[in-house]
Design a protein around this motif. Structure first.
Motif, PDB file in Angstrom:
ATOM      1  N   LEU A  50     117.521  55.207  23.759  1.00  0.00           N
ATOM      2  CA  LEU A  50     117.277  54.194  22.741  1.00  0.00           C
ATOM      3  C   LEU A  50     117.128  52.793  23.322  1.00  0.00           C
ATOM      4  O   LEU A  50     116.452  51.941  22.759  1.00  0.00           O
ATOM      5  N   LEU A  53     113.126  51.966  24.935  1.00  0.00           N
ATOM      6  CA  LEU A  53     111.842  52.272  24.296  1.00  0.00           C
ATOM      7  C   LEU A  53     111.109  51.033  23.805  1.00  0.00           C
ATOM      8  O   LEU A  53     109.879  50.947  23.914  1.00  0.00           O
ATOM      9  N   CYS A  71     105.689  60.282  21.546  1.00  0.00           N
ATOM     10  CA  CYS A  71     107.084  60.629  21.265  1.00  0.00           C
ATOM     11  C   CYS A  71     107.222  62.085  20.829  1.00  0.00           C
ATOM     12  O   CYS A  71     108.027  62.843  21.377  1.00  0.00           O
ATOM     13  N   ALA A 254     114.088  59.139  27.982  1.00  0.00           N
ATOM     14  CA  ALA A 254     114.740  59.183  26.669  1.00  0.00           C
ATOM     15  C   ALA A 254     115.035  60.602  26.195  1.00  0.00           C
ATOM     16  O   ALA A 254     115.881  60.796  25.326  1.00  0.00           O
ATOM     17  N   TYR A 291     113.885  57.836  17.492  1.00  0.00           N
ATOM     18  CA  TYR A 291     113.014  57.039  18.356  1.00  0.00           C
ATOM     19  C   TYR A 291     111.808  56.487  17.589  1.00  0.00           C
ATOM     20  O   TYR A 291     111.416  55.337  17.788  1.00  0.00           O
TER      21      TYR A 291
END
Length: 294
Positions: A50, A53, A71, A254, A291
């Motif tokens: 987190l 990004l 993503c 991530a 995300y």
């Protein structure tokens, strides 16, 4: 192993092939429920991913639609490879990367995968403990005068905080062999991540950071809390170019938790062969939603 006759020969001369007894491996269950494993995995990944990004999207100047596509694609790819590791554990009966490597390439080179996992985890831990040192030393800055010193280093300094947290928190946590013991803290950690996400959405909608391009200037911009003011002139819906690889790299970090995949497989209570894939898909779907929202 089960011995299966092959067609094309007599019973006396029948050849046999060895197949893993998958049902035996499925019965070899851990103690963590699916829900606990989902919370553990989502919290394991989200806390790190987190943080980078927004910078990745800003640096790469990727449009909103390509960013969402990147993503979702990497979430699917990462969950699939995570599941494949669990599938390897199921087929071979092994519960560690060393065991999987030994079955695939031989025990003589098993040190290779152990070394890779160690280096990756060591460097990641170094980064995170540095972040903890920055955060807590800033929070304790006003109490430096009253803090004790060890070997001339204040307990509230960055170095002091890092040593204190490493010795009293991180080292004992590394000695835990059963991840189900972390279920409660994982739930708290995921709740903290969700709170951060919701607060970011709230601030985005209440205009506090409005730069004035579409209306009034937000109060955090007007009072110079953020200086210089951010610019969204390059923001777009569809832009994608080589700079988007920065965001791809950020999403690669991530969604990574694969070094713990055998541990999650070993510790999870598996009611059927589909239990582990269902847990992984659910956790990664939660991560993708978080995300995309932020």
């Amino acid at each position: 192993d089960r011995l299966l006759p092959r067609a094309g020969g007599s019973d006396n001369a029948a050849k046999v092939e060895h197949r893993p007894n998958i049902s035996k491996n499925v019965e070899d269950n851990g103690t963590a429920s699916i829900a606990t494993s989902i919370f553990n995995l989502a919290n394991n990944v989200a806390g790190a991913g987190l943080l980078t990004l927004a910078a990745g999207k800003a640096t790469g100047v990727s449009g909103w639609i390509p960013s969402i596509a990147i993503c979702c694609s990497l979430a699917y790819a990462s969950s699939s490879t995570f599941i494949l590791i669990g599938k390897g554990c199921e087929i071979t009966g092994e519960k560690s990367f060393k065991g999987l490597w030994s079955k695939a390439f031989g025990e003589s080179t098993a040190y290779v995968v152990d070394s890779i996992v160690f280096i990756q985890c060591f460097l990641s831990s170094t980064i995170y403990i540095g972040l903890l040192g920055d955060i807590f030393s800033a929070l304790l800055k006003g109490r430096a005068s009253a803090a004790p010193s060890v070997f001339g280093v204040s307990a509230t300094s960055r170095a002091g905080v890092i040593v204190l947290i490493a010795a009293s928190v991180l080292f004992p946590l590394n000695l835990i062999k059963d991840l189900s013991a972390l279920a409660f803290t994982s739930i708290l950690g995921l709740c903290a991540v969700m709170y951060t996400v919701m607060f970011m959405v709230y601030r985005a909608l209440d205009g506090s950071y409005n730069t004035g391009a579409v209306g009034t200037v937000g109060r955090f911009i007007a009072d110079k809390v953020i200086d210089p003011a951010p610019s969204f002139d390059l923001s777009s819906m569809w832009n994608v170019d080589l700079r988007s690889l920065v965001l791809v790299s950020n999403f690669g970090l991530a969604f990574i938790a694969h070094y713990n995949a055998p541990t999650y497989y070993r510790e999870m209570k598996k009611e059927s062969p589909a239990s582990f894939p269902r847990m992984v898909r659910t956790a990664y779907a939660i991560l993708a939603v978080i995300y995309v929202t932020t």
